[in-house]
Design a protein around this motif. Structure first.
Motif, short mmCIF file in Angstrom:
data_model
loop_
_atom_site.label_atom_id
_atom_site.label_comp_id
_atom_site.label_asym_id
_atom_site.label_seq_id
_atom_site.Cartn_x
_atom_site.Cartn_y
_atom_site.Cartn_z
N GLU A 47 0.83 -1.21 0.00
CA GLU A 47 0.00 0.00 0.00
C GLU A 47 0.86 1.26 0.00
OE1 GLU A 47 -3.98 -1.47 2.40
OE2 GLU A 47 -2.17 -1.03 3.55
N ILE A 48 1.94 1.22 0.77
CA ILE A 48 2.85 2.37 0.78
C ILE A 48 3.47 2.55 -0.60
CG2 ILE A 48 4.94 3.35 1.81
CD1 ILE A 48 4.37 1.60 4.29
N ARG A 49 3.96 1.48 -1.16
CA ARG A 49 4.63 1.58 -2.47
C ARG A 49 3.67 2.05 -3.55
NH1 ARG A 49 7.69 -3.10 -6.08
NH2 ARG A 49 8.67 -1.60 -7.51
N ALA A 50 2.42 1.59 -3.52
CA ALA A 50 1.46 1.98 -4.54
C ALA A 50 1.19 3.48 -4.53
CB ALA A 50 0.15 1.21 -4.35
N ASN A 51 1.36 4.10 -3.39
CA ASN A 51 1.08 5.53 -3.26
C ASN A 51 2.33 6.40 -3.33
OD1 ASN A 51 -1.85 5.85 -2.96
ND2 ASN A 51 -1.57 4.48 -1.21
N LEU A 52 3.46 5.79 -3.70
CA LEU A 52 4.69 6.54 -3.91
C LEU A 52 5.26 6.16 -5.28
CD1 LEU A 52 6.39 6.18 -0.39
CD2 LEU A 52 5.17 8.17 -1.31
N PRO A 53 4.66 6.65 -6.36
CA PRO A 53 5.13 6.29 -7.70
C PRO A 53 6.61 6.63 -7.87
CG PRO A 53 3.04 7.47 -7.82
CD PRO A 53 3.51 7.58 -6.39
N GLY A 54 7.33 5.68 -8.40
CA GLY A 54 8.75 5.91 -8.66
C GLY A 54 9.68 5.28 -7.65
N ILE A 55 9.16 4.89 -6.48
CA ILE A 55 10.03 4.27 -5.49
C ILE A 55 10.15 2.77 -5.79
CG2 ILE A 55 8.24 3.70 -3.78
CD1 ILE A 55 10.24 4.57 -1.60
N SER A 56 11.34 2.25 -5.67
CA SER A 56 11.55 0.82 -5.88
C SER A 56 11.32 0.07 -4.58
CB SER A 56 12.97 0.55 -6.39
OG SER A 56 13.92 0.82 -5.35
N THR A 61 12.28 -0.53 1.18
CA THR A 61 12.74 -1.38 2.28
C THR A 61 13.82 -0.65 3.09
OG1 THR A 61 12.25 -3.42 1.10
CG2 THR A 61 13.86 -3.55 2.86
N GLN A 62 14.76 -0.01 2.40
CA GLN A 62 15.83 0.72 3.09
C GLN A 62 15.28 1.86 3.93
OE1 GLN A 62 18.57 2.00 0.06
NE2 GLN A 62 19.12 -0.08 -0.54
N ARG A 63 14.31 2.61 3.39
CA ARG A 63 13.75 3.75 4.13
C ARG A 63 12.96 3.27 5.34
NH1 ARG A 63 17.10 5.08 1.54
NH2 ARG A 63 17.19 6.66 -0.10
N LEU A 64 12.21 2.21 5.17
CA LEU A 64 11.46 1.67 6.31
C LEU A 64 12.41 1.21 7.40
CD1 LEU A 64 8.74 -0.31 4.35
CD2 LEU A 64 8.33 1.71 5.76
N GLU A 65 13.49 0.57 7.02
CA GLU A 65 14.45 0.09 8.01
C GLU A 65 15.13 1.25 8.74
OE1 GLU A 65 17.03 -2.41 5.75
OE2 GLU A 65 15.71 -4.17 5.89
N SER A 66 15.50 2.30 8.00
CA SER A 66 16.17 3.43 8.65
C SER A 66 15.22 4.20 9.56
CB SER A 66 16.78 4.37 7.60
OG SER A 66 15.79 4.95 6.79
N LEU A 67 13.96 4.34 9.17
CA LEU A 67 12.98 5.01 10.01
C LEU A 67 12.67 4.18 11.26
CD1 LEU A 67 10.59 6.36 7.23
CD2 LEU A 67 12.06 7.75 8.71
N GLU A 68 12.66 2.88 11.09
CA GLU A 68 12.45 2.00 12.24
C GLU A 68 13.63 2.10 13.20
OE1 GLU A 68 11.10 -2.60 13.18
OE2 GLU A 68 12.20 -2.16 11.33
#
Length: 222
Positions: A47-56, A61-68
């Motif tokens: 759901e997150i990826r679908a609403n951020l066009p252009g993100i791989s 995964t990297q951004r989620l890990e760093s924010l966590e």
């Protein structure tokens, strides 16, 4: 108060300012937008990826890990029958929501702001919070529903204050339905209800019009 030096493996800035530290947490591309998508509740990876066009998938995964790792979001599993992993902001992470909103309001005054580009449902809801005329909203009390394909929100206006929650309400004054472009055309473009390309509006049309009248795009800088 005793000041203690904190050592880290990596620092972007040799600067004690909290703003510098904030940029270390969320300054990488996509980080703030990932947080924006979680402001109104937990979301699955897809759901997150679908609403951020252009993100791989790899970058997300990297951004989620760093924010966590920074304590801004957490991973958890929803109970049965859903039984899926979701990402959600921590209380501290959610404290950044007004900052994201205000940053958006500030940037919308730039001539480079293009209101016709893609906008996620969460971003649309945040735009309401950013662009509502608080003075005009004084004394106004109403509740509207916003239904998007695959998502829905309830927006409450209460005497100059606005709150948004994901989901459906038992009773609303009016409901707007369509994609985010249709809602933008209706609310910010001020297209008459029923106009081509606008949102479908049901319920109390006078209440829906009072809602629409609370919003406008900001004046651009010279």
């Amino acid at each position: 108060m005793k000041l203690e030096k904190v050592t880290k493996e990596r620092r972007w800035y040799d600067d004690a300012c909290g703003t510098a530290l904030a940029l270390e947490f969320v300054g990488e591309r996509w980080s703030l937008l990932v947080m924006r998508e979680l402001v109104y509740g937990p979301r699955r990876f897809g759901e997150i990826r679908a609403n951020l066009p252009g993100i791989s998938a790899n970058v997300l995964t990297q951004r989620l890990e760093s924010l966590e790792a920074a304590g801004i979001l957490v991973r958890r599993r929803l109970p049965s029958p859903a039984n899926v992993q979701v990402y959600d902001l921590t209380d501290w992470g959610r404290d950044a929501a007004p900052l994201i909103r205000d940053l958006g309001r500030w940037a919308a005054r730039s001539p480079r702001h293009d209101p016709l580009l893609f906008m996620s449902p969460a971003s649309m809801m945040m735009s309401f919070d950013a662009l509502m005329d608080r003075e005009r909203a004084r004394g106004v009390r109403l509740t509207v529903g916003c239904r998007f394909p695959g998502d829905g929100f309830v927006v409450d206006v209460d005497d100059g204050r606005l709150s948004v929650r994901r989901g459906e309400a038992a009773a609303v004054d009016a409901t707007f339905e369509g994609d985010t472009m249709a809602l933008r055309v209706t609310v910010y473009g001020k297209m008459p209800f029923g106009g081509e390309g606008g949102a479908t509006v049901t319920g109390d049309l006078a209440a829906a019009q009072r809602f629409v009248d609370l919003f406008r795009l900001p004046e651009k800088i010279a």
